[in-house]
Structure formats: C-alpha cells, structure tokens
Scaffold this motif. Structure first.
Motif, mmCIF file in Angstrom:
data_model
loop_
_atom_site.group_PDB
_atom_site.id
_atom_site.type_symbol
_atom_site.label_atom_id
_atom_site.label_comp_id
_atom_site.label_asym_id
_atom_site.label_seq_id
_atom_site.Cartn_x
_atom_site.Cartn_y
_atom_site.Cartn_z
ATOM 1 N N UNK A 51 0.842 -1.199 0.000
ATOM 2 C CA UNK A 51 0.000 0.000 0.000
ATOM 3 C C UNK A 51 0.878 1.251 0.000
ATOM 4 N N UNK A 52 1.933 1.217 0.805
ATOM 5 C CA UNK A 52 2.872 2.339 0.857
ATOM 6 C C UNK A 52 3.602 2.498 -0.470
ATOM 7 N N UNK A 53 4.061 1.385 -1.014
ATOM 8 C CA UNK A 53 4.758 1.406 -2.303
ATOM 9 C C UNK A 53 3.866 1.979 -3.398
ATOM 10 N N UNK A 54 2.610 1.565 -3.430
ATOM 11 C CA UNK A 54 1.699 2.018 -4.482
ATOM 12 C C UNK A 54 1.445 3.515 -4.384
ATOM 13 N N UNK A 55 1.366 4.019 -3.164
ATOM 14 C CA UNK A 55 1.187 5.462 -2.977
ATOM 15 C C UNK A 55 2.404 6.224 -3.504
ATOM 16 N N UNK A 56 3.595 5.736 -3.175
ATOM 17 C CA UNK A 56 4.820 6.384 -3.668
ATOM 18 C C UNK A 56 4.905 6.297 -5.184
ATOM 19 N N UNK B 287 6.044 10.891 -4.375
ATOM 20 C CA UNK B 287 6.514 11.417 -3.084
ATOM 21 C C UNK B 287 5.893 10.567 -1.977
ATOM 22 N N UNK B 288 6.370 10.792 -0.749
ATOM 23 C CA UNK B 288 5.766 10.140 0.411
ATOM 24 C C UNK B 288 4.720 11.081 0.986
ATOM 25 N N UNK B 289 3.467 10.696 0.851
ATOM 26 C CA UNK B 289 2.331 11.501 1.307
ATOM 27 C C UNK B 289 1.575 10.693 2.360
ATOM 28 N N UNK B 290 1.654 11.106 3.617
ATOM 29 C CA UNK B 290 1.085 10.294 4.693
ATOM 30 C C UNK B 290 -0.437 10.152 4.604
ATOM 31 N N UNK B 291 -1.106 11.184 4.144
ATOM 32 C CA UNK B 291 -2.563 11.074 4.014
ATOM 33 C C UNK B 291 -2.934 10.045 2.955
ATOM 34 N N UNK C 18 12.824 5.096 -0.610
ATOM 35 C CA UNK C 18 12.566 6.407 -1.195
ATOM 36 C C UNK C 18 13.566 7.429 -0.664
ATOM 37 N N UNK C 19 13.723 7.477 0.668
ATOM 38 C CA UNK C 19 14.598 8.477 1.274
ATOM 39 C C UNK C 19 16.046 8.271 0.865
ATOM 40 N N UNK C 20 16.495 7.013 0.851
ATOM 41 C CA UNK C 20 17.886 6.732 0.500
ATOM 42 C C UNK C 20 18.170 7.007 -0.968
ATOM 43 N N UNK C 21 17.254 6.632 -1.841
ATOM 44 C CA UNK C 21 17.485 6.781 -3.275
ATOM 45 C C UNK C 21 17.293 8.218 -3.750
ATOM 46 N N UNK C 22 16.519 8.989 -2.997
ATOM 47 C CA UNK C 22 16.351 10.404 -3.329
ATOM 48 C C UNK C 22 17.500 11.253 -2.790
ATOM 49 N N UNK D 168 7.654 -0.009 -12.145
ATOM 50 C CA UNK D 168 7.061 1.299 -12.417
ATOM 51 C C UNK D 168 7.591 2.376 -11.472
ATOM 52 N N UNK D 169 7.737 2.042 -10.184
ATOM 53 C CA UNK D 169 8.188 3.041 -9.226
ATOM 54 C C UNK D 169 9.632 3.418 -9.453
ATOM 55 N N UNK D 170 10.391 2.545 -10.098
ATOM 56 C CA UNK D 170 11.813 2.817 -10.342
ATOM 57 C C UNK D 170 12.039 3.667 -11.586
ATOM 58 N N UNK D 171 11.004 3.856 -12.398
ATOM 59 C CA UNK D 171 11.175 4.582 -13.668
ATOM 60 C C UNK D 171 11.214 6.103 -13.435
#
Length: 318
Positions: free
Chosen positions: A64-69, A74-78, A144-148, A315-318
């Motif tokens: 679920x977290x991965x799909x949101x990102x 971005x990481x959006x908590x809502x 996300x944080x490490x790769x960004x 997809x998330x890596x593109x």
C-alpha cells in the motif's frame, strides 16, 4: 545491468513474510520438532490455513505504501493512510481480496483515522504500542529516502512520520530509523554484510545520540549498538516476539548469521513466534544486499500476485 533496489527490497520483504506465515505463532521448539522438521522452503497451512506463497499484513501494508509512492512520486502520509483504509476495509493489496492477520495497534489506528481524519493522533503512543507493525512496512519509505538522497535529518523525519501513522511511540520510530540506516548503508555498497550493518548502526546511533531526548528509548535498543557482538549471541538469547526491539534484533541477527539470502531467511523464520514479520524484516535487508537474483526461484514461483508486485516495483523505479 543496473539493479532495481525496489524489486530487491520489496520481494525480500514479501518472500520472507510468505516463508514465515505457515509457522507463525509456533515456538522454535515446536517448529524444530514437527514431523517435517525445521522450515526448509515455502509451505502451506498454518494458523490461517494458507496456500504456499501467501503473504500477510506485513506485505499488504508495505505494498500500500509502495503504491502510494509509485502513484504520487513522493511520500504523502494522508495518501498512505487512505491506502491502509482500502486494505483494511476492502481487501486491497492482499493475495485474495481479504485482509487478515491484522495487529491490534494497526487496526486501532486505522479505525481512529476513519473516525477522526487526524493523521497526528491516530497512531498509538503508549508503551504497549511498540509492536513491530510500523517496522514491518517501512521498507518503501527507507528506499525512497535513501534513493532520493535526502539528508539524514530529512529521511528520519519522514520515516518517523510514516511510522507514527500506526506506531507513534518514539521507540518504534527509532527502530524504523535504525532500519533506514541499514537500507542506506546497503545501497551500492560491496562490503561484507557484517561490516555494512555495523557501519549502519554506528551511524544510526550517532544520529540519535545527538538528541538527549532519545536517551531513554535508545537504552532499550542498546544491543544493536554492537551488531558484531549481537551476531555472536547464542540463539537462546535471541527473542523473536512481536515487540519491535525483539523483532529488529532477531532480523539483524539472522542476516548477520546467514551466508546468503536463503540461509538468512531460514534462520529468521525458524526462530519461531512472529515468524512472518521477522522473515519480512530480515528479508528486506537480505534482498537488498544479495539482490533479487539470489531469491530461490522455487520460492518466487509460488508468491501470490508476483507479476503485479514486480510490475509495481518496475514502475516506481522509472
């Protein structure tokens, strides 16, 4: 060919979760003395009577977290919390369309969010809210944080915020933060796993030690300051319960002891008790370190909805 760290880490989490699911809640003695003996590969059955390759809430909340990102970039908590609601209420991000094996702290937080819509107060803050339910799902945020290339301050702030959606006690947040330092240290490094995790914990404790407000909670995590000593600890002194400190210690211990991905994961799940989550936490780190290609093909072959998961990682890596 460049590695896809999303695929490495996420499939490590999911494979570890599925490997441990059939023996969840069994003690290590019960596992070892079964007619079939210790876990050697994917199994069916268990308390939820699952098929081979079935993953649980650990993977569902991670996905679920991965799909949101993936969707927002971005990481959006809502948005992440909304995805958790979709999982909890409608069975999204599950193997068979129904959520199961949900921890009390996670379910309480989601229900509180549904009732109040307040992201800041839905997560549990009591001493008893230090289960492993945020640590088990934090891999996508760490990646996300490490790769960004976020600063450690930015990364830890983000990791704490996402942990706090369900587990808002500082101890749980710090455990997730230490996991982030492990993820960060593994990416792109080719040092031995023991050296890598030692450096990760040194950097993690150095970061948290700067704030005296962390002192009390860091005392609970003290065995992780020296992972070489932890790795040499006898199995009788390793607990594998759902308590976040025990879970992180057990996962690190297993990865330190394993000679490769397979070995680390089998060590982790044969510890018993909260086997799916210990497997998921250890699997994420082992997957990142050894790579997707190190995961046994026969294990991958039975993972439910594997093609969908792998496509999301691409997809998330593109």
């Amino acid at each position: 060919m460049n590695r896809n760290y999303w695929l490495d880490g996420m499939m490590g989490v999911i494979v570890g979760d599925a490997l441990g699911c059939p023996v969840q809640f069994m003690s290590r003695e019960e596992i070892a003395t079964r007619p079939e003996g210790a876990v050697k590969g994917m199994e069916s059955g268990g308390v939820y009577n699952t098929q081979e390759g079935t993953w649980t809430d650990d993977s569902s909340m991670s996905l679920a977290t991965l799909d949101s990102i993936r969707e927002l970039g971005v990481v959006d908590t809502e948005d992440i919390m909304t995805a958790f609601v979709d999982w909890y209420e409608d069975g999204e991000y599950t193997p068979f369309g129904e959520a199961f094996d949900i921890g009390n702290t996670c379910s309480s937080a989601i229900e509180k969010y549904e009732n109040t819509g307040d992201l800041k107060t839905c997560g549990g803050t009591s001493e008893y809210s230090n289960g492993n339910g945020s640590l088990m799902r934090i891999m996508p945020v760490c990646l996300y944080a490490a790769m960004k290339g976020l600063t450690d301050e930015e990364a830890i702030s983000l990791v704490h915020e996402v942990s706090g959606l369900t587990h808002n006690h500082l101890r749980s947040k710090i455990a997730c933060g230490l996991y982030y330092f492990c993820v960060k240290e593994i990416l792109g490094k080719k040092l031995p796993i023991g050296t890598t995790l030692k450096r990760a914990m040194e950097k993690g404790f150095e970061f948290y030690d700067k704030d005296i407000a962390n002192k009390i909670e860091l005392a609970h995590l003290g065995r992780l300051r020296d992972v070489r000593e932890l790795g040499a600890t006898d199995i009788r002194n390793i607990e594998s319960s759902g308590y976040v400190v025990h879970s992180l210690e057990a996962a690190i211990w297993s990865v330190m002891r394993g000679k490769d991905f397979t070995d680390a994961l089998l060590i982790a799940v044969n510890l018993g008790d909260d086997t799916d989550t210990i497997g998921a936490i250890a699997g994420g780190l082992a997957g990142l370190y050894y790579g997707y290609g190190s995961i046994p093909k026969e294990w991958l072959a039975v993972i439910k909805r594997r093609e969908w998961i792998e496509e999301m990682c691409r997809l998330v890596s593109e």
